[in-house]
Design an enzyme around this catalytic site. Sequence first.
Site, PDB file in Angstrom:
ATOM      1  N   SER A 213       0.851  -1.188   0.000  1.00  0.00           N
ATOM      2  CA  SER A 213       0.000   0.000   0.000  1.00  0.00           C
ATOM      3  C   SER A 213       0.879   1.226   0.000  1.00  0.00           C
ATOM      4  O   SER A 213       2.102   1.147   0.102  1.00  0.00           O
ATOM      5  CB  SER A 213      -0.903   0.011   1.229  1.00  0.00           C
ATOM      6  OG  SER A 213      -0.180   0.527   2.337  1.00  0.00           O
ATOM      7  N   LYS A 214       0.232   2.376  -0.100  1.00  0.00           N
ATOM      8  CA  LYS A 214       1.052   3.589  -0.182  1.00  0.00           C
ATOM      9  C   LYS A 214       1.755   3.884   1.127  1.00  0.00           C
ATOM     10  O   LYS A 214       2.672   4.697   1.177  1.00  0.00           O
ATOM     11  CB  LYS A 214       0.228   4.774  -0.670  1.00  0.00           C
ATOM     12  CG  LYS A 214      -0.915   5.191   0.210  1.00  0.00           C
ATOM     13  CD  LYS A 214      -1.571   6.414  -0.420  1.00  0.00           C
ATOM     14  CE  LYS A 214      -2.791   6.825   0.373  1.00  0.00           C
ATOM     15  NZ  LYS A 214      -3.607   7.796  -0.348  1.00  0.00           N
TER      16      LYS A 214
END
Length: 452
Positions: A213-214
Site C-alpha cells: 500500500s502507499k
Amino acid sequence: MSSVRVRFAPSPTGLLHIGGARTALFNWLYARHMGGAFVLRVEDTDQSRNTEEAVEVIFRGMRWLGLDWDEGPDGKGGVKGDRGPYFQSQRGSIYAKYLEKLQATGRTYEDGGALKFKMPKTPGVVKDLVCGDVTFDRTNEPDLVIRRKDGTPVFHFVNVVDDLEMGITHVIRGEDHLTNTQKHLALYEALGAEPPQFAHIPLILNQSGSKMSKRDDGAALEFYEKAGYLPAGVRNYLCLLGWSPGENEEIVPLDQLIQRFELKNLNRSNARFDAVKLFWVNGEYWRALPDAEFEKFTSECLARACPQSSSMEPALRDGLRKIMREKVRTGQELADWFEPYLTEDFAYSDDARKKQFSNPDAIKLLSALLAGFTEISGSLDDAKAEAVCQKVALEASLKPAKVIHLVRASVSGRTVGPSLFALLTVLGLDRVKVRLGRTLALLKEGQLGVAA
Ligand code: GLU
C-alpha cells in the site's frame, strides 16, 4: 503501426505507486513490442482528490522511467500526434452522449437522484489473458451507480466509455480490478460494444505478504528518484514483478525488454516487492553506466542531495566520485559518502570513536603515521601511501589492516569509505597531513573517546 492500443489510466492520488508504475511500464512495453499506441489517460473525475500537483507527480514519474505516451487531446477532443495525455475531466460531453445511449437501452433507472444500471444476475465470465476464465456469480450483484446524485459520472462508466472511444484493444491493469471488469463487461454488452481483451497483472505484495500500500516504505516511485536510483535499474526491476524474461535472467536491457515482452509470459502468482533485490539490480546498472553518463547522473544527484559539493575543488570532487563509485550503488549513498570531505572540520562517527580512537596505542600510531606522511616528497600516490602504512604496521608489529582502519577513521571520521590508498591519493598530501594532525590533536586532548 499495429492496431494494438493500450493505455495507462491513473487516478491522480498524489503519488505514483510502484504498482501503478509497473502497470504503466507493462502497457508501454506491450505497445512498443507490438508497434502499437500507448495512451495516457488521467482519470481525474474525482475533483476532491484531483490537483495539478497530483497530476504532475504522474507525468514526472513516467518521464523519469522513460515511458513516453503517444497521443492526446487537442484540449477538447483528440488529435493524434499531440503528445499530451487525455483528461477525463475534459470529456464530459462524450460521457453525456454515452449516457443517453445507455439510457435508451432501458437498462438504467433513477434512484434517489442517482442513475443506476441494472446489473445482469446471470454469471459473469471474465476471459482474462493472465488469469484465464474467471466466473463471477452475480445473483446478488447490486445495480451499478453510473451517475452520482451531483451529476458526475462514476469511474466504472467513464472507464468503459473511454476504453471504447479510444479504441483500446488490451486493458492491462492490476488484479485488484478483476471484480470491476465483470461490471465493465456488462456495460460493454449493454452498449452493444465489443470489449477489449483483459490482462490482469498480479498484485505486488509487501514483505509481510499483504498488498503493498502507499503506506509501505518505498511504495512511491518518487522515493527512488530522490534516493538517486537509476531509472533504468528501477525499470528493469519493475519488469521482474510479474513478468519473467526467462530462467534466472534478471538484468535485461531495454531493447531486449521491448523485444521480448509478451503478455503470455505474465505471471499468475503475486509478486513480492524486494527492496534488497531492487538495490542490487540498481547496482548492476550503476556499475555498467558509461563514464560520461555516470558523471552526468551523479552531478545531478550531488547537486540535489549534497549542494555543498559544488564548492569543492573540482579535482577533489571528481576524484572522490570516481573512487566511491565502486563502493556505493545510489546517488544518495554517494552524497552521504561525500560528507566528510566537505569540510576539514568533519565529524567522527560513534563507530570510529569506539573501534579506533579508544585504542590506547592510537596516539603513538598516529604520530608515527603523521611523521611518515611528512617525510614524503613530491605528490602522494597509492604506492607511497601504502608504504607509509606498511612501515608503521611493521614497526608496531601489527597487521597492515589495523593501521589502514586507523588512517581511514583519522582522515574521514568514518569506519567505511573508498579504498584507503586511493582515497589518500585523491585527498592529496596536504589534506592528509592536516587531517591526521587534527585527529591526533583531538586525541591528545581526550576528545575522541566513545561518545557519552
Ligand atoms: N483510474 C483507475 C485506477 O487508477 C484505472 C484503472 C484501469 O486501469 O482501468 O485504478
